[in-house]
Motif scaffolding. Structure first.
Motif, short mmCIF file in Angstrom:
data_model
loop_
_atom_site.label_atom_id
_atom_site.label_comp_id
_atom_site.label_asym_id
_atom_site.label_seq_id
_atom_site.Cartn_x
_atom_site.Cartn_y
_atom_site.Cartn_z
N GLU A 100 0.82 -1.22 0.00
CA GLU A 100 0.00 0.00 0.00
C GLU A 100 0.85 1.27 0.00
N ASN A 101 2.10 1.15 0.39
CA ASN A 101 3.00 2.31 0.40
C ASN A 101 3.84 2.41 -0.87
N SER A 102 3.60 1.52 -1.83
CA SER A 102 4.37 1.54 -3.06
C SER A 102 4.06 2.81 -3.86
N PRO A 103 5.08 3.42 -4.48
CA PRO A 103 4.83 4.61 -5.29
C PRO A 103 4.36 4.32 -6.72
N VAL A 104 3.92 3.08 -6.98
CA VAL A 104 3.33 2.80 -8.29
C VAL A 104 2.07 3.66 -8.44
N ILE A 105 1.93 4.32 -9.59
CA ILE A 105 0.82 5.25 -9.75
C ILE A 105 -0.51 4.51 -9.85
N GLU A 106 -1.56 5.23 -9.56
CA GLU A 106 -2.91 4.70 -9.64
C GLU A 106 -3.21 4.27 -11.07
N ASN A 107 -3.91 3.16 -11.22
CA ASN A 107 -4.37 2.62 -12.50
C ASN A 107 -3.27 1.99 -13.35
N ALA A 108 -2.06 1.84 -12.80
CA ALA A 108 -0.97 1.25 -13.59
C ALA A 108 -1.32 -0.18 -14.02
N VAL A 109 -1.86 -0.96 -13.09
CA VAL A 109 -2.21 -2.35 -13.42
C VAL A 109 -3.35 -2.38 -14.42
N GLU A 110 -4.39 -1.59 -14.18
CA GLU A 110 -5.54 -1.56 -15.09
C GLU A 110 -5.11 -1.14 -16.50
N HIS A 111 -4.26 -0.13 -16.57
CA HIS A 111 -3.77 0.36 -17.86
C HIS A 111 -3.01 -0.73 -18.61
N ASN A 112 -2.13 -1.43 -17.91
CA ASN A 112 -1.32 -2.44 -18.57
C ASN A 112 -2.10 -3.70 -18.91
N LEU A 113 -3.06 -4.06 -18.09
CA LEU A 113 -3.94 -5.18 -18.44
C LEU A 113 -4.71 -4.88 -19.72
N LYS A 114 -5.23 -3.67 -19.79
CA LYS A 114 -5.99 -3.26 -20.99
C LYS A 114 -5.11 -3.33 -22.22
N ASN A 115 -3.87 -2.84 -22.12
CA ASN A 115 -2.98 -2.83 -23.27
C ASN A 115 -2.40 -4.21 -23.58
N LEU A 116 -2.29 -5.06 -22.56
CA LEU A 116 -1.86 -6.44 -22.80
C LEU A 116 -2.92 -7.18 -23.60
N ASP A 132 18.40 13.98 -20.18
CA ASP A 132 18.96 14.44 -18.90
C ASP A 132 17.98 14.21 -17.76
N ASP A 133 16.68 14.30 -18.03
CA ASP A 133 15.68 14.03 -16.99
C ASP A 133 15.82 12.59 -16.47
N ILE A 134 16.21 11.69 -17.36
CA ILE A 134 16.40 10.29 -16.98
C ILE A 134 17.74 10.10 -16.28
N ASP A 138 5.52 7.27 -8.94
CA ASP A 138 5.45 8.58 -8.29
C ASP A 138 6.77 8.92 -7.59
N ASP A 139 7.70 7.96 -7.58
CA ASP A 139 9.00 8.17 -6.95
C ASP A 139 10.07 7.51 -7.83
N PRO A 140 10.31 8.07 -9.04
CA PRO A 140 11.26 7.44 -9.96
C PRO A 140 12.68 7.36 -9.41
N ALA A 141 13.06 8.26 -8.50
CA ALA A 141 14.40 8.19 -7.91
C ALA A 141 14.54 6.90 -7.10
N ARG A 142 13.47 6.50 -6.44
CA ARG A 142 13.50 5.24 -5.68
C ARG A 142 13.62 4.05 -6.63
N ALA A 143 12.91 4.09 -7.75
CA ALA A 143 13.02 3.02 -8.74
C ALA A 143 14.44 2.95 -9.29
N ALA A 144 15.04 4.11 -9.58
CA ALA A 144 16.41 4.14 -10.09
C ALA A 144 17.39 3.60 -9.06
#
Length: 267
Positions: free
Chosen positions: A64-80, A225-227, A175-181
């Protein structure tokens, strides 16, 4: 996607029986080589999606504390299920293969692809020469033995586990790409090569929502550079930097960067 339909000129207008038999015999002896044909690569991946069925798709139960954005799973299921962007993995995979440091070691390199969504990216990596035994995928959803379910912010892998890591259009789901990096750098071995692709859009969050986007509030990237800034001072060298041309900034497109983390020789 590399296709010949629509070309003004052709090298081979048709396959004669002798050439066709030679191709068939070669593919029978080396079946994975069929993935060198991008259209067949994506077609096999599409067939696998149809065969698996929605009920067999595994979904990661995110913290529940993961910074994965809302609807990420729904979006990817739809596109899968809709088989969207099946050819996009070709972009980073082929670029990786052209890097000398990678090509000289390709059969030994341990590869992690984060957020591949489908097996198309796995197949394209195999076509590029990476050993299937050394390839792992990680995604919030999976139907494949190649792809584990998990969160890129807290990966189920030990430190220094991978020599090549691909993040194909996934940072926008954080929502926290620095943490992912930071997590990428943890599981990356010294000298690891990182390939990142991010979507570029000229549209605002409000405009994207009006267009029906499920993930309109994801992070936006306007330059390589943003990346690179996400990886702080650990970048040793940049192999590829694909920016948006000024003439194309009013169109949706992608930004790509491939770089190598610092290793013993860079200290």
């Amino acid at each position: 996607m590399i296709i010949t339909a629509g070309n003004q000129g052709y090298v081979l207008k048709e396959l004669n029986q002798q050439l066709l038999m030679a191709v068939v015999q070669y593919l029978q002896a080396n079946p994975d080589e069929i993935f060198h044909i991008p259209h067949i690569c994506t077609s096999v991946a599409e067939l696998r999606i149809d065969q698996v069925g929605r009920e067999n798709i595994r979904i990661h139960a995110a913290d529940e504390n993961s910074p994965v954005i809302e609807n990420a799973v729904e979006h990817n299921l739809k596109n899968l299920i809709g088989k969207v962007s099946m050819s996009r993995p070709l972009v980073l995979s082929m670029a990786l293969r052209s890097i000398s440091w990678v090509s000289r070691r390709i059969k030994k390199l341990r590869v992690l692809t984060i957020g591949p969504r489908t097996e198309a990216e796995i197949f394209m990596l195999i076509a590029c020469g990476f050993d299937p035994a050394n390839i792992k995928g990680l995604d919030l959803i999976s139907y494949s033995d190649f792809i584990e379910t998990g969160d890129m912010h807290q990966m189920p892998f030990e430190d220094d586990s991978f020599d090549v890591i691909i993040l194909g259009w996934v940072l926008a789901y954080s929502d926290d790409p620095a943490r992912a990096a930071s997590e990428v750098m943890r599981v990356a071995a010294p000298d690891a090569v990182i390939a990142v692709g991010c979507a570029y859009t000229p549209f605002s969050e409000e405009e994207l929502m009006a267009q029906g986007s499920l993930v309109a509030h994801g992070g936006k990237y306007n330059s390589a550079d943003d990346i690179l800034r996400l990886f702080e001072d650990q970048v040793a060298r940049v192999y590829l930097r694909d920016e948006i041309h000024p003439d194309d900034r009013e169109e949706s497109d992608g930004i790509k960067v491939i770089f190598q983390l610092k290793g013993p020789s860079d200290s």
